[in-house]
Design a protein around this motif. Structure first.
Motif, short mmCIF file in Angstrom:
data_model
loop_
_atom_site.label_atom_id
_atom_site.label_comp_id
_atom_site.label_asym_id
_atom_site.label_seq_id
_atom_site.Cartn_x
_atom_site.Cartn_y
_atom_site.Cartn_z
N LYS A 136 0.84 -1.19 0.00
CA LYS A 136 0.00 0.00 0.00
C LYS A 136 0.89 1.24 0.00
CE LYS A 136 -3.76 -0.45 2.63
NZ LYS A 136 -4.63 -0.75 3.81
N LEU A 137 0.28 2.38 -0.28
CA LEU A 137 0.99 3.65 -0.30
C LEU A 137 0.51 4.53 0.85
CD1 LEU A 137 0.72 4.52 -4.10
CD2 LEU A 137 2.73 3.58 -2.93
N GLU A 138 1.40 5.41 1.30
CA GLU A 138 1.00 6.44 2.24
C GLU A 138 1.47 7.79 1.72
OE1 GLU A 138 2.79 5.97 6.07
OE2 GLU A 138 4.83 6.35 5.35
N ALA A 139 0.68 8.82 1.99
CA ALA A 139 1.05 10.19 1.64
C ALA A 139 0.89 11.04 2.89
CB ALA A 139 0.17 10.72 0.52
N GLN A 190 -0.78 15.20 8.32
CA GLN A 190 -1.97 14.44 7.94
C GLN A 190 -1.58 13.32 6.98
OE1 GLN A 190 -5.64 17.05 7.43
NE2 GLN A 190 -4.00 18.55 7.09
N ARG A 191 -2.17 12.15 7.13
CA ARG A 191 -1.75 10.96 6.40
C ARG A 191 -2.93 10.34 5.67
NH1 ARG A 191 -1.15 5.29 8.01
NH2 ARG A 191 0.63 4.33 6.93
N ASN A 226 -4.41 1.33 -4.32
CA ASN A 226 -4.13 1.52 -5.75
C ASN A 226 -3.16 2.67 -6.01
OD1 ASN A 226 -5.64 -0.56 -6.78
ND2 ASN A 226 -7.09 0.73 -7.88
N ASP A 227 -3.56 3.88 -5.63
CA ASP A 227 -2.77 5.04 -6.01
C ASP A 227 -3.12 6.25 -5.16
OD1 ASP A 227 -5.22 6.07 -7.24
OD2 ASP A 227 -4.77 4.76 -8.92
N ARG A 235 5.14 7.51 -0.34
CA ARG A 235 6.04 6.37 -0.28
C ARG A 235 5.23 5.11 0.02
NH1 ARG A 235 7.73 9.86 4.14
NH2 ARG A 235 6.41 9.40 5.94
N GLN A 236 5.92 3.98 0.03
CA GLN A 236 5.24 2.75 0.38
C GLN A 236 4.90 2.77 1.87
OE1 GLN A 236 6.74 -1.73 0.42
NE2 GLN A 236 6.24 -1.09 -1.66
N ALA A 237 3.70 2.31 2.19
CA ALA A 237 3.23 2.30 3.57
C ALA A 237 3.71 1.04 4.29
CB ALA A 237 1.71 2.35 3.60
N PRO A 238 3.82 1.07 5.60
CA PRO A 238 4.19 -0.14 6.33
C PRO A 238 3.08 -1.20 6.32
CG PRO A 238 3.71 1.67 7.85
CD PRO A 238 3.72 2.26 6.48
#
Length: 255
Positions: free
Chosen positions: A92-95, A100-101, A106-107, A216-219
């Motif tokens: 998964k992705l995180e921004a 704030q996260r 998907n994207d 980036r990629q999420a944990p």
């Protein structure tokens, strides 16, 4: 039977509810072990957003998505109770912006907020400048799973490893890029405001001018059963029987 307590999500649930109960499983909204997402790709994204980390089984709604004989309701549910479905572990992705996260399967994209005004932004990859100033509609990062969704509609391509960086309707010639899953992308908004969107979530985050988003990629991971059947090319051809280019695209993806 590995899972007995099932959370059921989606539309037209009466089409599948009795089949689940007949196989000795319980449908509940509390203390469930598995989420069955009955619908399409959007329903899967919705279920993962609402119940992250809990295993999912996506099943296409037969009313809107005809199923091949290998992926009918009965075939999939029988495979579930026999523990014959392959489990996929998806990144998964995180921004992050200003503490704030947002998380996506998907994207994650940063879009122009004003439809009549393009977004102006800068992109850095692992703290190194990739594009100094881009004017366009949006920019975003996709996972391998998400590469078959919005990323493909922008780039007309898919990828199998890493993360995909895509630029929508940019006025400059800028290459879409597949980067390492360990990389980090920073998007600096020069002219905005912008909207940050994760998958199909109705919750969006406004990014002001001079704001910076880091993706980036999420944990966290997503645990999905029966994904190959859910993405079955034969089922997809049944949904688009008269679209020869679509059949060719599926064949290319399989190769």
């Amino acid at each position: 039977m590995k899972y007995k307590r099932i959370k059921l999500m989606g539309k037209n649930l009466e089409d599948i509810r009795l089949r689940i109960l007949e196989r000795g499983m319980e449908i509940t909204d509390h203390d469930f072990e598995l989420v069955i997402a009955h619908g399409g790709d959007g329903t899967l994204l919705w279920s993962e957003r609402d119940y992250p980390g809990i295993p999912k089984l996506p099943i296409r709604d037969a009313r809107t998505a005809p199923q091949c004989k290998n992926h009918s309701y009965d075939a999939v549910l029988d495979a579930l109770i026999k523990d014959e479905l392959e489990a996929a572990v998806l990144p998964k992705l995180e921004a992050v912006y200003n503490g704030q996260r947002m998380v996506a399967l998907n994207d994650i994209f940063v879009h122009n907020l004003e439809r009549a005004s393009a977004l102006r932004y800068q992109v850095l990859i692992d703290n190194e400048l990739y594009a100094n100033e881009i004017v366009g509609d949006s920019v975003g990062l996709a996972t391998v799973h998400g590469s078959t969704a919005y990323y493909r509609s922008i780039t007309h391509s898919v990828f199998r490893v890493g993360m995909g960086l895509a630029f929508s309707n940019s006025t400059e010639e800028i290459n879409h890029l597949v980067i390492s899953e360990n990389s980090e992308v920073a998007i600096r908004v020069f002219r905005g405001p912008a909207l940050m969107i994760a998958d199909n979530s109705p919750k969006m985050l406004e990014i002001p001018e001079h704001g910076e988003v880091v993706i980036r990629q999420a944990p966290e991971k997503a645990y999905i059963y029966g994904l190959k059947g859910f993405m079955c090319p034969e089922c997809r051809v049944l949904r688009h029987p008269n679209k020869l280019p679509f059949k060719i695209l599926i064949a290319n993806e399989q190769n």
